[in-house]
Scaffold this active site. Sequence first.
Site, PDB file in Angstrom:
ATOM      1  N   HIS A  46       0.842  -1.208   0.000  1.00 18.75           N
ATOM      2  CA  HIS A  46       0.000   0.000   0.000  1.00 18.75           C
ATOM      3  C   HIS A  46       0.877   1.258   0.000  1.00 18.75           C
ATOM      4  O   HIS A  46       0.575   2.240  -0.689  1.00 18.75           O
ATOM      5  CB  HIS A  46      -0.864   0.057   1.261  1.00 18.75           C
ATOM      6  N   GLN A  52     -18.403  -5.780  -0.127  1.00 15.84           N
ATOM      7  CA  GLN A  52     -17.618  -6.679  -0.965  1.00 15.84           C
ATOM      8  C   GLN A  52     -17.246  -7.983  -0.257  1.00 15.84           C
ATOM      9  O   GLN A  52     -16.450  -8.763  -0.777  1.00 15.84           O
ATOM     10  CB  GLN A  52     -16.375  -5.975  -1.515  1.00 15.84           C
ATOM     11  N   GLN A 112      -9.519  -6.875 -10.305  1.00 20.77           N
ATOM     12  CA  GLN A 112     -10.125  -5.649  -9.759  1.00 20.77           C
ATOM     13  C   GLN A 112      -9.675  -4.433 -10.579  1.00 20.77           C
ATOM     14  O   GLN A 112     -10.482  -3.569 -10.931  1.00 20.77           O
ATOM     15  CB  GLN A 112      -9.725  -5.489  -8.292  1.00 20.77           C
TER      16      GLN A 112
END
Length: 279
Positions: A33, A57, A155
């Site tokens: 991240h 989700q 994604q």
Amino acid sequence: MLIAHTIEELRAHLGGFQHPAFVPTMGNLHEGHLALVRQAKPLGDVTVASIFVNRLQFLPHEDFDSYPRTWDKDCAQLQAAGCDVLFAPNEKELYPEPQTFKVHPPADIADLLEGHFRPGFFIGVCTVVMKLFQCVFSEARGRRTAVFGQKDYQQLLVIRRMVQQFALPVEVVGGTTCRAEDGLALSSRNSYLSPDERAESVQLSDVLQTLATALRQGGADIAGLEAQAMDTLRQRGWLPDYVVARRRSDLQRPVADEPLVVLAAARLGSTRLIDNLEV
Ligand code: PAF
């Protein structure tokens, strides 16, 4: 680093900026991240991250409740990585009423692989990303950038398609997957692994490497190679959902000589890991 817990606070913090560069996360941050935040930094005049564990989700049996929440550490890491504004709404703020308007991505990209094994997952992802974009980018006037990790390959593709089809004024940038020294792709869910599982977990990227190498060397029996990779994992005690070679552009089965990506998802004990490698 400024922290906004409400959409109003966020918009007030971002009011003077034209080019936000945004990294959405669900927290429990790791080096992967932080690399996205560093990548985002030169792409805008303000670097924004969000932390929001998005119930939409998760399937009912999945780890929404136990998903690791590491607020203090996350804030310190984001600050050190150069994040300017952190948006951390609670559920009431982002979903003040049940979110009945949802973004339904098309089946050809969203109902296969992850979408097959986690039905509704991409509806939840697209819906929250659409909403986060409205929150983060509404005050911007110029270039708006959002950075998503390539570790979640499907994604990234789904989000790119959503942005394109809704003509959202957002440039979607992919960030390379960060790996531990032994090759395991960094993931928040790695923290669920026991020491023995952690030692074994590297097999997922090893199996993908082996498959990618076979394909690079001209292996034509793709289905056979995929089955072999699944067997290798099964024999080592994994429960694989899929190990496949697909077209990079749309994750469909290759029909000709096209750029490929190999992708895998498998359960080790109670932890489900995913990984991919471009061939
Ligand atoms: O990749 C994630 O962490 C999540 O799917 C995202 C994009 C933050 C949406 O909740």
